[in-house]
Write an enzyme that holds these catalytic residues in place. Structure first.
Site, mmCIF file in Angstrom:
data_model
loop_
_atom_site.group_PDB
_atom_site.id
_atom_site.type_symbol
_atom_site.label_atom_id
_atom_site.label_comp_id
_atom_site.label_asym_id
_atom_site.label_seq_id
_atom_site.Cartn_x
_atom_site.Cartn_y
_atom_site.Cartn_z
ATOM 1 N N ARG A 34 -12.961 13.879 -2.945
ATOM 2 C CA ARG A 34 -12.400 13.887 -1.593
ATOM 3 C C ARG A 34 -10.903 13.621 -1.647
ATOM 4 N NH1 ARG A 34 -14.454 13.382 3.047
ATOM 5 N NH2 ARG A 34 -12.918 15.002 3.380
ATOM 6 N N HIS A 83 -11.000 8.241 8.433
ATOM 7 C CA HIS A 83 -11.922 8.725 9.469
ATOM 8 C C HIS A 83 -11.462 8.221 10.840
ATOM 9 C CE1 HIS A 83 -15.178 9.905 6.603
ATOM 10 N NE2 HIS A 83 -14.623 8.971 5.856
ATOM 11 N N HIS A 85 -8.244 10.201 2.774
ATOM 12 C CA HIS A 85 -8.437 10.480 4.199
ATOM 13 C C HIS A 85 -8.774 9.204 4.952
ATOM 14 C CE1 HIS A 85 -12.487 10.698 2.447
ATOM 15 N NE2 HIS A 85 -12.908 10.226 3.604
ATOM 16 N N TYR A 97 -11.662 9.889 -3.993
ATOM 17 C CA TYR A 97 -12.843 9.418 -4.729
ATOM 18 C C TYR A 97 -13.793 10.582 -4.973
ATOM 19 C CZ TYR A 97 -14.822 9.304 0.006
ATOM 20 O OH TYR A 97 -15.207 9.630 1.282
ATOM 21 N N TYR A 141 -15.242 2.202 -0.817
ATOM 22 C CA TYR A 141 -15.544 1.711 0.518
ATOM 23 C C TYR A 141 -16.253 0.361 0.453
ATOM 24 C CZ TYR A 141 -14.714 6.300 2.704
ATOM 25 O OH TYR A 141 -14.168 7.458 3.177
#
Lengths: 209, 237
Positions: free
Chosen positions: B152, B157, B155, B142, B103
């Site tokens: 995870r 959000h 995905h 990640y 991120y």
């Protein structure tokens, strides 16, 4: 077999996660991408009503303030009108200078959140019973699976609070205090302090709205 | 018009020990059930003039000297309510990791590199049919600290408003076929298998741009409003 009911089902909530800032307040994530950002500054100089600051912390069950929470608030204007087509109250006008919504994160260092807004007026509630002036809160964060809803009321509205139909729904009188922000008049702009306690002895009252 | 009661059997509980962070961050008292008033049935309204022309193009909206690395995808779908009606002109916001699972966030320290051409966020307003779309690259999985070896699934959000504050929703979209979905504690805080499946976007070849970009389709359902039959108006009229 009866006919099937063909309602859809609400999509399941998932946590906003630790990086919610990227999507909703990218400047706090550390970069600048949008021309227009949604912020915690809700009132312009032309907004009607008393300018106020709301600030506080979001505290977990160990007493530790969250540094990665995101909060949004939604409120009526100083006449008690929401800036929305469904608000058909006869009293008060929409204020073009006030959407009534703001968003911010708790600070990574100080863990404090802050909104610059105006004090709302009383809003007509169910059965035309007035609700005391209040601000609606929605809190998400890493570890919060579904957004938490609560309300902030104003400590200086003693009579209105005593008659508020929502505060009076709270069976334990002691717990009503968790929704009442204290007022500090020592600065230029009054500050209402509103800590939100997620869990524990002074747990904030949260609503299933 | 107030909303249908939220079906909590399809929603995660606040306290869900498999997702460890939820333990200290979840209320222990019951939520107090509140019938809708104007405070819950109204909500903020946003306009197209508040968005920039590239806000829904994550391939271009942070590009410095080229396109971001990764699989080019379109994500599109509709925002509906429980009455199967479109939710028009509502704000949809989205954010994600880059193709390597990193991120762009000052608190993310994963060793996968930042992509200089990828910001990882965008937003769109639904049209009059509740339809939205955006273009991005497929995010990577990640690791995260829940168990020592938790990962995870890929995905995106999503944040959605609807027309009243009680419809406010944040969720995550997963990708069809991802083997990490069934391992993920955050997915499994949802107590209902069908509700989980509704978070998994199928690949949509019809929506793809041939020789250019794959598509995934993701519909979002917000709470429905109740008709006020045989009832006097409850709110300040």
């Amino acid at each position: 077999m009866a006919q099937p009911l063909d309602y859809l089902k609400e999509t399941a909530s998932q946590t906003a996660g630790p990086y919610v800032h990227i999507g909703l307040i990218p400047k706090q994530a550390g970069f600048d991408i949008f021309e227009n950002n949604f912020t915690n500054i809700m009132a312009s100089e032309n907004t009607r009503g008393e300018k106020i600051i709301i600030e506080g912390r979001v505290i977990d069950g160990t007493g530790t303030p969250l540094r990665d929470a995101l909060l949004e608030i939604w409120q009526a204007n100083s006449d008690g009108r929401y800036n929305h087509e469904l608000d058909r109250q006869k009293t008060g006008d929409i204020d073009k200078e006030f959407r009534g919504w703001g968003r911010t994160g708790t600070d990574f260092d100080t863990s404090v959140y802050r909104f610059e807004t105006i004090k709302p007026g009383a809003v007509s509630g169910r059965n035309n019973r007035d609700m005391a002036p209040h601000v609606n809160f929605w809190i998400v964060a890493r570890g919060i699976n579904i957004g938490l809803n609560t309300r902030m009321y104003f400590a200086d509205e003693i009579d209105a609070n005593a008659n508020d139909p929502v505060l009076n729904l709270i069976e334990q009188e002691e717990r009503r205090k968790t929704l009442i922000a204290s007022r500090d008049d020592t600065g230029l702009v009054p500050i209402y302090r509103f800590d939100i306690v997620l869990q524990g002895e002074s747990e904030t009252v949260f609503f299933d709205i | 018009m107030e909303f249908y009661q939220r079906d909590r059997t399809l929603q995660p509980a606040g306290y869900a020990p498999i997702y460890k962070t939820s333990v200290a961050r979840s209320p222990r008292q019951s939520l107090l059930s509140l019938q809708g008033s104007l405070s819950e049935t109204t909500g903020p309204v946003f306009g197209q003039n508040e968005l920039g022309p590239l806000d829904h193009d994550l391939i271009r909206n942070y590009a410095m000297d080229g396109d971001p690395i990764g699989e080019r995808i379109i994500v599109h779908g509709r925002v509906l309510d429980e009455n199967n009606r479109p939710v028009p002109h509502t704000l949809v916001e989205f954010w994600q990791a880059n193709a390597g699972g990193r991120y762009r966030h000052k608190k993310d320290t994963y060793l996968a590199p930042i992509d200089p051409n990828f910001g990882g966020c965008g937003r769109a307003l639904t049209d009059e049919n509740g339809y939205y779309f955006f273009r991005t690259i497929k995010p990577g999985p990640y690791p995260w600290r829940n168990y020592v070896n938790s990962w995870r699934p890929a995905h995106i959000h999503f944040s959605v408003f609807g027309s009243g504050f009680a419809q406010r929703l944040i969720t995550q979209m997963y990708f069809e076929g991802d083997p990490l979905i069934k391992e993920c504690p955050i997915v499994h805080v949802i107590p209902d298998e069908h509700a989980i499946n509704r978070l998994i976007a199928p690949i949509d070849l019809n929506g793809s741009v041939p020789l250019d970009t794959l598509a995934y389709k993701f519909d979002i359902v917000l709470r429905g409003r109740r008709s006020t039959l045989f009832e006097n108006r409850l709110e300040g009229n």
